[in-house]
Motif scaffolding. Structure first.
Motif, mmCIF file in Angstrom:
data_model
loop_
_atom_site.group_PDB
_atom_site.id
_atom_site.type_symbol
_atom_site.label_atom_id
_atom_site.label_comp_id
_atom_site.label_asym_id
_atom_site.label_seq_id
_atom_site.Cartn_x
_atom_site.Cartn_y
_atom_site.Cartn_z
ATOM 1 N N ASP A 284 -2.123 9.935 -6.745
ATOM 2 C CA ASP A 284 -0.758 9.457 -6.503
ATOM 3 C C ASP A 284 -0.071 8.906 -7.746
ATOM 4 N N TYR B 19 0.855 -1.184 0.000
ATOM 5 C CA TYR B 19 0.000 0.000 0.000
ATOM 6 C C TYR B 19 0.893 1.236 0.000
ATOM 7 N N LEU B 20 0.588 2.176 -0.896
ATOM 8 C CA LEU B 20 1.400 3.385 -1.075
ATOM 9 C C LEU B 20 0.601 4.620 -0.705
ATOM 10 N N ASP B 21 1.256 5.545 -0.019
ATOM 11 C CA ASP B 21 0.697 6.879 0.198
ATOM 12 C C ASP B 21 1.815 7.873 -0.031
ATOM 13 N N TRP C 123 -0.798 -1.232 -10.942
ATOM 14 C CA TRP C 123 -1.197 -0.111 -10.101
ATOM 15 C C TRP C 123 -2.698 -0.199 -9.883
ATOM 16 N N TRP D 60 6.904 9.662 0.949
ATOM 17 C CA TRP D 60 6.120 8.490 0.585
ATOM 18 C C TRP D 60 6.175 7.490 1.728
ATOM 19 N N ASP E 143 -6.173 1.156 -7.761
ATOM 20 C CA ASP E 143 -6.801 2.216 -6.985
ATOM 21 C C ASP E 143 -7.820 1.586 -6.029
ATOM 22 N N GLY F 270 -5.494 6.449 -6.165
ATOM 23 C CA GLY F 270 -4.253 6.399 -6.931
ATOM 24 C C GLY F 270 -4.407 6.818 -8.377
ATOM 25 N N ALA G 31 -3.246 2.091 -3.835
ATOM 26 C CA ALA G 31 -3.323 3.423 -3.218
ATOM 27 C C ALA G 31 -4.767 3.896 -3.210
#
Length: 127
Positions: free
Chosen positions: A101, A31-33, A123, A53, A125, A97, A94
């Motif tokens: 992002d 999980y990316l922020d 990727w 990040w 969302d 995303g 994300a």
């Protein structure tokens, strides 16, 4: 069950999977922020420097990076650190995303001239 089957019932991919005995592994996810300079409007995202990040892995491990100084070189290092960590995963998830992002990340990669192929990852969302 004596159900008649015909080759036309299977796609070539399914046929190959059956014949080869291949096993599809569970994707390695993270999980990316990200946060970026909010003084620049999103419509000009190419100019908005990424500030930090954070990654959270399914096992609860967390990794992050923060911009050391307000320079293109420091942001380049920040993004290279991010992609070093992403090298171990298949999927990046994300919140929002697709509309934030991921677009921001792509714009900054292009602006900084980094040789990173975003197609290496899936990727997704979560919104």
């Amino acid at each position: 069950m004596q159900i008649p089957t015909f080759e036309a019932d299977l796609s070539p991919v399914k046929r190959w999977l059956i014949d080869s005995g291949a096993i599809i592994q569970k994707p390695r996810s993270v999980y990316l922020d990200m946060e970026w300079d909010s003084r620049v409007p999103f419509s000009e995202k190419e100019r908005a420097r990424i500030l930090c990040w954070g990654l959270t892995f399914p096992n609860g491990e967390r990794v992050g990076g923060m911009l050391e100084e307000d320079t293109p070189e420091a942001e380049r290092e920040l993004l290279l650190d991010l992609f070093y960590e992403l090298a171990h995963v298949d999927q990046v998830l994300a919140w929002n995303g697709d509309r934030a992002d991921f677009e921001m990340l792509k714009a900054r990669i292009e602006r900084l001239g980094l040789q990173i192929d975003m197609r290496r990852w899936l990727w997704l969302d979560h919104m």
